[in-house]
Design an enzyme around this catalytic site. Structure first.
Site, PDB file in Angstrom:
ATOM      1  N   ALA A 151       0.859  -1.257   0.006  1.00 15.19           N
ATOM      2  CA  ALA A 151       0.228  -0.070  -0.147  1.00 15.19           C
ATOM      3  C   ALA A 151       0.876   1.443   0.014  1.00 15.19           C
ATOM      4  O   ALA A 151       2.156   1.149   0.004  1.00 15.19           O
ATOM      5  CB  ALA A 151      -0.923   0.225   1.287  1.00 15.19           C
ATOM      6  N   ASN A 152       0.071   2.325  -0.070  1.00 16.25           N
ATOM      7  CA  ASN A 152       0.926   3.641   0.010  1.00 16.25           C
ATOM      8  C   ASN A 152       0.352   4.548   1.185  1.00 16.25           C
ATOM      9  O   ASN A 152      -0.649   4.416   1.944  1.00 16.25           O
ATOM     10  CB  ASN A 152       1.145   4.213  -1.270  1.00 16.25           C
ATOM     11  CG  ASN A 152      -0.234   4.859  -1.478  1.00 16.25           C
ATOM     12  OD1 ASN A 152      -1.041   5.513  -1.120  1.00 16.25           O
ATOM     13  ND2 ASN A 152      -0.663   4.185  -2.654  1.00 16.25           N
ATOM     14  N   ARG A 153       0.735   5.698   1.562  1.00 12.44           N
ATOM     15  CA  ARG A 153       0.306   6.464   2.617  1.00 12.44           C
ATOM     16  C   ARG A 153      -0.869   7.598   2.586  1.00 12.44           C
ATOM     17  O   ARG A 153      -1.067   8.285   3.244  1.00 12.44           O
ATOM     18  CB  ARG A 153       1.578   7.239   3.232  1.00 12.44           C
ATOM     19  CG  ARG A 153       2.951   6.550   3.915  1.00 12.44           C
ATOM     20  CD  ARG A 153       3.696   7.429   4.639  1.00 12.44           C
ATOM     21  NE  ARG A 153       4.900   6.496   5.148  1.00 12.44           N
ATOM     22  CZ  ARG A 153       4.876   5.899   5.991  1.00 12.44           C
ATOM     23  NH1 ARG A 153       3.869   5.794   6.661  1.00 12.44           N
ATOM     24  NH2 ARG A 153       6.057   5.135   6.238  1.00 12.44           N
ATOM     25  N   ALA A 208      -3.536   7.990  -5.036  1.00 11.19           N
ATOM     26  CA  ALA A 208      -2.143   7.509  -5.106  1.00 11.19           C
ATOM     27  C   ALA A 208      -2.111   6.029  -5.541  1.00 11.19           C
ATOM     28  O   ALA A 208      -2.177   5.197  -4.764  1.00 11.19           O
ATOM     29  CB  ALA A 208      -1.697   7.700  -3.693  1.00 11.19           C
TER      30      ALA A 208
END
Ligand code: CTP
Ligand code: CA
Length: 221
Positions: A33-35, A99
């Site tokens: 995942a990402n932030r 994102a």
């Protein structure tokens, strides 16, 4: 009872928004995942709806309430997000805030990966995800206005200006994420158009959303 027809400069317009991260499974219990918190994209969807637009919000996994007047389509992976965007067309404008993970796990397994007795860790092979924004721009159903986002940690304006041309979108909202913007309440952005960069002061994400929605209304109303 029938709801009253929405009023406002974007009444009768359909705007597509992507927001949040994507999750790319490794196995049934793990993912990459990402932030991204989704806050900025959800605020933009809400601000567009407040101007009367019909808004389709394709959202990755986030813990946020759906803004009033917004139709939300929940997805998990980049490939699911690409399919949901395609299914939501046509639209008068698209704002691609998500994102999106650049890669998925090429050989994701249906069973949980177990530790090995010899201590050798598993190798994770990645494959590139579809570029949802670039696909939309090349599509026969390209919205009249396509807005991309670019999160950069250095040379923000120069990198985002190059990205606008490379991606073929009309505007890029360049996000300086060198500070604590990811997940935070404020955002510092530059709006990059064919006329150059317009640098906004650091503002609450809700205020960035209101200003951007007003610019979009000017452009397509
Ligand atoms: N984007 C997308 N699909 C992808 C990757 C990105 O739609 N698979 C969109 C994002 O939502 C954003 C824009 O493209 O609006 C720019 O994303 P960014 O990650 O900054 O660009 P990339 O081309 O992936 O370049 P980088 O190598 O800098 O990550
Ligand atoms: Ca990327």
């Amino acid at each position: 009872a029938l709801a009253p027809a929405p009023a406002g400069p974007l009444a009768g317009r359909h705007v597509l928004v992507t927001a949040g991260p994507t999750h790319e499974p490794i196995d049934p219990v793990r993912y990459i995942a990402n932030r991204s918190s989704g806050k900025q994209g959800f605020a933009i969807a809400g601000a567009l709806a407040a101007l009367g637009a019909r808004v389709s919000l394709v959202a990755g996994p986030v813990t946020l309430p759906t803004p009033p007047g917004v139709t939300r389509i929940d997805v998990e992976t980049a490939r699911q997000m690409a399919a949901a965007v395609e299914a939501a067309l046509p639209a008068d404008a698209a704002v691609m805030v998500a994102a999106v993970a650049d890669w998925h796990v090429a050989d994701a397994t249906g069973q949980k990966i177990k530790k090995r007795a010899d201590g050798v860790p598993p190798a994770i092979a990645l494959a590139e995800n579809p570029d949802i924004l670039a696909t939309l721009v090349r599509s026969a159903r390209r919205p009249a206005l396509v807005v991309g986002f670019a999160a950069e940690t250095q040379d923000v304006i120069a990198l985002a200006t190059a990205k606008r041309v490379r991606k073929g979108c009309d505007w890029i909202v360049a996000n300086d994420v060198s500070g604590d913007v990811m997940g935070g309440a404020d955002n510092a952005i530059h709006l990059i158009t064919e006329d150059g960069a317009d640098s906004w002061p650091q503002l609450p994400k809700a205020e960035v959303a209101t200003r951007l929605a007003a610019r979009i209304a000017e452009a397509i109303a």
